[in-house]
Design an enzyme around this catalytic site. Structure first.
Site, PDB file in Angstrom:
ATOM      1  CG  HIS A 100      53.819  78.821  44.777  1.00 51.74           C
ATOM      2  ND1 HIS A 100      54.580  78.117  43.868  1.00 51.74           N
ATOM      3  CD2 HIS A 100      54.225  78.414  46.006  1.00 51.74           C
ATOM      4  CE1 HIS A 100      55.416  77.327  44.538  1.00 51.74           C
ATOM      5  NE2 HIS A 100      55.210  77.479  45.834  1.00 51.74           N
ATOM      6  CD  GLU A 172      57.509  79.731  48.801  1.00 51.91           C
ATOM      7  OE1 GLU A 172      57.621  78.784  49.573  1.00 51.91           O
ATOM      8  OE2 GLU A 172      56.848  79.677  47.746  1.00 51.91           O
TER       9      GLU A 172
HETATM   10  C1  PEP Z   1      56.776  75.660  48.008  1.00 51.68           C
HETATM   11  O1  PEP Z   1      56.202  74.957  47.200  1.00 51.68           O
HETATM   12  O2  PEP Z   1      56.295  76.757  48.292  1.00 51.68           O
HETATM   13  C2  PEP Z   1      58.015  75.168  48.601  1.00 51.68           C
HETATM   14  C3  PEP Z   1      58.679  75.980  49.376  1.00 51.68           C
HETATM   15  O3  PEP Z   1      58.399  73.884  48.297  1.00 51.68           O
HETATM   16  P1  PEP Z   1      59.595  73.041  48.985  1.00 51.68           P
HETATM   17  O4  PEP Z   1      59.437  73.200  50.470  1.00 51.68           O
HETATM   18  O5  PEP Z   1      59.396  71.645  48.521  1.00 51.68           O
HETATM   19  O6  PEP Z   1      60.870  73.656  48.512  1.00 51.68           O
END
Ligand code: PEP
Length: 252
Positions: A100, A172
């Protein structure tokens, strides 16, 4: 419109929140609001101290898993503060988030570390959810494709076809996490497409790729309407049971 048979995975990343009792209460309320369907999967990534509570509270919930937010690559030893794959499994985890961006940015985790963690998770029997994504600076410099390819290449190096079947990749973009800004569905789908090709080139047959970054009840349907996006990894919007049940019911 997304076809009703498209598999969908909804992952809740609760980060450093939700104590065991709160997790049990959350799951009671979530289960009252969520109607499972065969193609929907809902996985929870609580703090390590709440894994056991979630494992108990999801019993009998179809296509549900609980996972660790991080695992160490060693099965045991003097690694204060870390959680090994066997320890996570003993608490009920069947999956792990790996790499992450908060682990990479705040804890200095490198591509080499994530690679070792992916291997440890898979060889220990967990499903690995590998997170990749570029920072705002990298995006503005036009480096998105290169950064994602590098993180992905390191993370899946040398995996067998059978191991790819127990892997999920979450794209992400770092600039979209917790900021309220998110990639447009089309931009995200373009990156997903590159990830899919890279995984297939390396031996995966049917890669499962999620989008994460400020997903909410307002934008989730548009994201999942993209054929390439087969689920979401969600932080903030996964913290209320009714809201999370709404997100997990998207397209129902
Ligand atoms: C995450 O922590 O992986 C994330 C996507 O957080 P958020 O949805 O709050 O942006």
């Amino acid at each position: 419109m997304m076809p009703e048979t498209k598999r969908l995975l909804f992952c809740a990343n609760w980060k450093m929140q939700v104590a065991p009792g709160e997790a049990r209460e959350f799951l009671t309320r979530f289960r009252a609001a969520y109607l499972p369907t065969p193609h929907r999967h809902t996985w929870f990534f609580p703090s390590a101290v709440s894994i056991e509570a979630v494992a108990g509270a999801i019993q009998g919930l179809p296509n549900a898993r609980v996972g660790a937010q991080d695992v160490h690559w060693e099965p045991k030893g003097a690694f204060t503060g870390a959680t090994s794959v066997p320890l996570a499994q003993a608490a009920g985890a069947t999956a792990a988030l790996i790499g992450h961006s908060e682990r990479r940015r705040l804890f200095g985790e490198t591509d080499a570390d994530t690679a070792r963690k992916v291997r440890a998770a898979l060889s220990g029997g967990l499903v690995a959810v590998l997170c990749v994504g570029e920072t705002l600076e990298q995006r503005e410099r036009g480096q998105t494709t290169a950064v994602v390819a590098r993180q992905l290449g390191a993370g899946v190096e040398g995996l067998s076809a059978a191991e790819f079947d127990r892997m999920v990749v979450a794209y992400e973009p770092v600039w979209a996490i917790g900021t309220g800004r998110n990639a447009t569905p089309r931009d995200a789908a373009t990156v997903h497409s590159g990830i899919r090709s890279a995984l297939i080139d390396r031996g995966a047959t049917n890669p499962w790729i999620l989008y994460g970054g400020s997903v909410s009840q307002n934008n989730v349907a548009a994201l999942l309407a993209e054929a390439e996006i087969e689920g979401v990894l969600v932080g903030g919007a996964s913290l209320t049971p009714d809201g999370w049940a709404g997100i997990c019911s998207t397209g129902a």
